[in-house]
Design a protein around this motif. Structure first.
Motif, PDB file in Angstrom:
ATOM      1  N   SER A  76      -9.921   3.171  -5.614  1.00  0.00           N
ATOM      2  CA  SER A  76     -10.466   3.811  -6.821  1.00  0.00           C
ATOM      3  C   SER A  76      -9.387   4.376  -7.743  1.00  0.00           C
ATOM      4  CB  SER A  76     -11.435   4.921  -6.400  1.00  0.00           C
ATOM      5  OG  SER A  76     -10.853   5.682  -5.348  1.00  0.00           O
TER       6      SER A  76
ATOM      7  N   ARG B   2       0.829  -1.211   0.000  1.00  0.00           N
ATOM      8  CA  ARG B   2       0.000   0.000   0.000  1.00  0.00           C
ATOM      9  C   ARG B   2       0.864   1.263   0.000  1.00  0.00           C
ATOM     10  NH1 ARG B   2      -0.682  -1.380   5.707  1.00  0.00           N
ATOM     11  NH2 ARG B   2      -0.513   0.454   7.062  1.00  0.00           N
TER      12      ARG B   2
ATOM     13  N   ILE C 166      -6.186   4.907  -0.412  1.00  0.00           N
ATOM     14  CA  ILE C 166      -5.158   5.399   0.506  1.00  0.00           C
ATOM     15  C   ILE C 166      -4.351   6.527  -0.116  1.00  0.00           C
ATOM     16  CG2 ILE C 166      -3.296   3.813  -0.189  1.00  0.00           C
ATOM     17  CD1 ILE C 166      -3.155   3.321   2.993  1.00  0.00           C
TER      18      ILE C 166
ATOM     19  N   LEU D 214     -11.818  -3.243  -8.256  1.00  0.00           N
ATOM     20  CA  LEU D 214     -11.352  -3.610  -9.599  1.00  0.00           C
ATOM     21  C   LEU D 214      -9.834  -3.782  -9.642  1.00  0.00           C
ATOM     22  CD1 LEU D 214     -13.696  -1.139 -11.536  1.00  0.00           C
ATOM     23  CD2 LEU D 214     -14.095  -3.565 -11.018  1.00  0.00           C
ATOM     24  N   GLY D 215      -9.346  -4.144 -10.838  1.00  0.00           N
ATOM     25  CA  GLY D 215      -7.899  -4.159 -11.076  1.00  0.00           C
ATOM     26  C   GLY D 215      -7.155  -5.312 -10.450  1.00  0.00           C
TER      27      GLY D 215
ATOM     28  N   GLU E 163     -10.018  -5.923 -18.419  1.00  0.00           N
ATOM     29  CA  GLU E 163     -11.108  -5.650 -17.473  1.00  0.00           C
ATOM     30  C   GLU E 163     -12.053  -4.579 -18.033  1.00  0.00           C
ATOM     31  OE1 GLU E 163     -10.060  -4.030 -13.609  1.00  0.00           O
ATOM     32  OE2 GLU E 163     -11.546  -5.335 -12.660  1.00  0.00           O
TER      33      GLU E 163
ATOM     34  N   TYR F 258      -8.658   0.390   2.864  1.00  0.00           N
ATOM     35  CA  TYR F 258      -9.957  -0.204   2.519  1.00  0.00           C
ATOM     36  C   TYR F 258     -10.770  -0.431   3.798  1.00  0.00           C
ATOM     37  CZ  TYR F 258      -7.164  -1.876  -1.536  1.00  0.00           C
ATOM     38  OH  TYR F 258      -6.340  -1.996  -2.611  1.00  0.00           O
TER      39      TYR F 258
ATOM     40  N   TYR G  72       1.812   3.862  -3.166  1.00  0.00           N
ATOM     41  CA  TYR G  72       0.925   4.851  -3.781  1.00  0.00           C
ATOM     42  C   TYR G  72       0.999   6.238  -3.160  1.00  0.00           C
ATOM     43  CZ  TYR G  72      -0.826   0.692  -6.044  1.00  0.00           C
ATOM     44  OH  TYR G  72      -0.905  -0.470  -6.773  1.00  0.00           O
TER      45      TYR G  72
ATOM     46  N   PHE H   5       1.604   4.020 -11.575  1.00  0.00           N
ATOM     47  CA  PHE H   5       0.677   2.899 -11.767  1.00  0.00           C
ATOM     48  C   PHE H   5      -0.211   3.143 -12.997  1.00  0.00           C
ATOM     49  CE2 PHE H   5      -3.343   0.716 -11.447  1.00  0.00           C
ATOM     50  CZ  PHE H   5      -2.866  -0.585 -11.486  1.00  0.00           C
TER      51      PHE H   5
ATOM     52  N   CYS I 178      -0.610   0.829 -16.489  1.00  0.00           N
ATOM     53  CA  CYS I 178      -1.885   0.362 -17.083  1.00  0.00           C
ATOM     54  C   CYS I 178      -1.918   0.547 -18.591  1.00  0.00           C
ATOM     55  CB  CYS I 178      -3.067   1.111 -16.456  1.00  0.00           C
ATOM     56  SG  CYS I 178      -3.323   0.683 -14.740  1.00  0.00           S
TER      57      CYS I 178
HETATM   58  C1  SAM Z   1      -3.657  -1.707  -8.397  1.00  0.00           C
HETATM   59  S1  SAM Z   1      -4.276  -0.097  -8.130  1.00  0.00           S
HETATM   60  C2  SAM Z   1      -5.872  -0.239  -8.903  1.00  0.00           C
HETATM   61  C3  SAM Z   1      -6.471   1.087  -9.271  1.00  0.00           C
HETATM   62  C4  SAM Z   1      -7.812   0.981 -10.034  1.00  0.00           C
HETATM   63  N1  SAM Z   1      -8.857   0.413  -9.209  1.00  0.00           N
HETATM   64  C5  SAM Z   1      -7.647   0.131 -11.272  1.00  0.00           C
HETATM   65  O1  SAM Z   1      -8.302  -0.909 -11.343  1.00  0.00           O
HETATM   66  O2  SAM Z   1      -6.892   0.534 -12.152  1.00  0.00           O
HETATM   67  C6  SAM Z   1      -4.675  -0.175  -6.415  1.00  0.00           C
HETATM   68  C7  SAM Z   1      -5.313   1.091  -5.848  1.00  0.00           C
HETATM   69  O3  SAM Z   1      -5.682   0.808  -4.498  1.00  0.00           O
HETATM   70  C8  SAM Z   1      -5.067   1.737  -3.601  1.00  0.00           C
HETATM   71  N2  SAM Z   1      -4.647   0.955  -2.428  1.00  0.00           N
HETATM   72  C9  SAM Z   1      -3.659   0.033  -2.349  1.00  0.00           C
HETATM   73  N3  SAM Z   1      -3.629  -0.539  -1.138  1.00  0.00           N
HETATM   74  C10 SAM Z   1      -4.633   0.047  -0.426  1.00  0.00           C
HETATM   75  C11 SAM Z   1      -5.141  -0.128   0.885  1.00  0.00           C
HETATM   76  N4  SAM Z   1      -4.606  -1.025   1.721  1.00  0.00           N
HETATM   77  N5  SAM Z   1      -6.198   0.611   1.269  1.00  0.00           N
HETATM   78  C12 SAM Z   1      -6.762   1.538   0.414  1.00  0.00           C
HETATM   79  N6  SAM Z   1      -6.322   1.745  -0.840  1.00  0.00           N
HETATM   80  C13 SAM Z   1      -5.281   1.010  -1.258  1.00  0.00           C
HETATM   81  C14 SAM Z   1      -3.916   2.353  -4.352  1.00  0.00           C
HETATM   82  O4  SAM Z   1      -3.650   3.670  -3.925  1.00  0.00           O
HETATM   83  C15 SAM Z   1      -4.379   2.277  -5.802  1.00  0.00           C
HETATM   84  O5  SAM Z   1      -5.062   3.445  -6.191  1.00  0.00           O
END
Ligand code: SAM
Length: 341
Positions: free
Chosen positions: A103, A51, A130, A177-178, A77, A157, A54, A62, A66
């Motif tokens: 998101s 985490r 986050i 997602l993702g 997706e 989360y 980011y 990131f 993509c």
């Molecule tokens: C792999 S990216 C996916 C972004 C988007 N949902 C997509 O599908 O392209 C993961 C996202 O989750 C957030 N993230 C990662 N770990 C997290 C956590 N433990 N709690 C909240 N957000 C988190 C990151 O900041 C990032 O924006």
């Protein structure tokens, strides 16, 4: 609502009538970061929680990942979401709000917001991430959607779900997602799904995107793109620790190392120390000694079979409404819609 915010120790930021967000106090964020880094690096098998990738730069990197040709996950997706928009519009009604875990840049979100916008006069969106990217993404969305109201939670989360739990009686479509869920270990993932399930009320829906087991070469290329963007993303966490925890990592003394661990069905990402070195992380009160070739584990991305996806969700108390796959013969990616069993 203000009571929830007070109990959970959030600071509230009201930008205008369409956008407000909640965030823990800065001192709490820094303390958690410093302590977590101390406990994950002050041990024989060293790791950094993914985490922490980011910060603003990490989130921007990131987004660049993509768009790399090797990174099939995002475009596959997106293709599935586009193909199910009509089905989704039959499943949500005017009482639903959209909640999104992780998101990020909220790009795929637009495809789901389009569904909501076709059904509702005012659409409510509740992003949880986050990363500070949440504020920029929200502002971008508001430029495109006149009827959108956004309440963002800039937190983990779990923090966001806790906030949502006693929020109000509106129905939620929670999307994740993702394949971000793939970053959880199997046991943490199971606990997390139970948390999502316990946050939901009857009638709520959960849509989760998960990457599927496939050929090792395709997987390894996706996490070792030829332009080296994933490598920059991996190394950026060291610069972040330098900036925020007053540390003296020299990023060029590390190399990106990523491979598919077939037995555990996961891509592993590590930073490999290229020399014997000592690093001071002042705010964590830590002197980190690393041997040449020693690894710091930075991320796991688990891959699943359809059978495992069913077991995972059903084991956490979900009923599976539908599983969609891409049209490709290869079947690279999945989207599962579930409700409380
Ligand atoms: C792999 S990216 C996916 C972004 C988007 N949902 C997509 O599908 O392209 C993961 C996202 O989750 C957030 N993230 C990662 N770990 C997290 C956590 N433990 N709690 C909240 N957000 C988190 C990151 O900041 C990032 O924006």
């Amino acid at each position: 609502m203000d009571t929830i915010q007070k109990n959970l120790n959030y600071k509230k930021y009201v930008i205008d009538s369409d956008l407000r967000y909640f965030k823990p106090h800065a001192s709490k964020i820094e303390k958690t970061f410093a302590e977590t880094i101390y406990s994950s690096l002050n041990r024989d098998t060293k790791y950094i929680d993914s985490r922490f990738f980011y910060d603003k730069k990490g989130s921007a990197l990131f987004e660049k990942i993509c768009t790399q040709p090797e990174y099939y996950l995002t475009r596959t997706e997106i293709g599935i979401i586009k193909s199910i928009q009509a089905e989704l519009s039959a499943l949500v009604d005017c009482n639903f709000r959209l909640v999104e875990l992780g998101s990020g840049a909220s790009i795929k979100t637009r495809l789901i917001l389009d569904v909501f916008a076709g059904l509702q006069d005012t659409v409510e969106y509740f992003p949880i991430d986050i990363s500070e990217i949440l504020t920029e993404s929200s502002e971008q969305l508001l430029l495109s959607y006149g009827n959108l109201r956004i309440t963002g939670i800039i937190d983990t989360y779990e923090g966001g779900l806790e906030f949502l739990k006693n929020y109000d009686d509106k129905k939620n479509l929670i999307v994740f997602l993702g394949s971000s869920f793939g970053n959880f270990s199997p046991s943490d993932g199971q606990a997390f799904l139970k948390k999502v399930n316990s946050t939901m009320r009857p009638g709520d829906l959960f849509l989760i995107g998960l990457d599927l087991v496939k050929d090792t070469q395709i997987l390894e290329s996706a996490y070792n793109d030829s332009k080296g963007v994933t490598a920059q993303f991996n190394l950026n966490v060291l610069s972040r620790i330098n900036d925020e925890l007053d540390a003296d990592f020299i990023p060029k003394n590390f190399a990106h190392h990523s491979f598919y661990n077939k037995k555990d069905q996961r891509i592993e990402m590590h930073l490999r120390s290229l020399v014997n070195q000592s690093v001071i992380i002042s705010k964590s009160h830590l002197v980190l000694n690393l041997k040449r070739d020693e690894l710091i584990h930075t991320e796991n991305s688990y891959k699943y079979t359809i059978h495992q996806i069913r077991n995972l969700l059903e084991g956490a108390g979900f009923y599976i409404n539908r599983i969609w796959l891409d049209d490709d013969d290869a079947k690279y990616f999945s989207l599962t819609l579930a409700s409380k069993a």
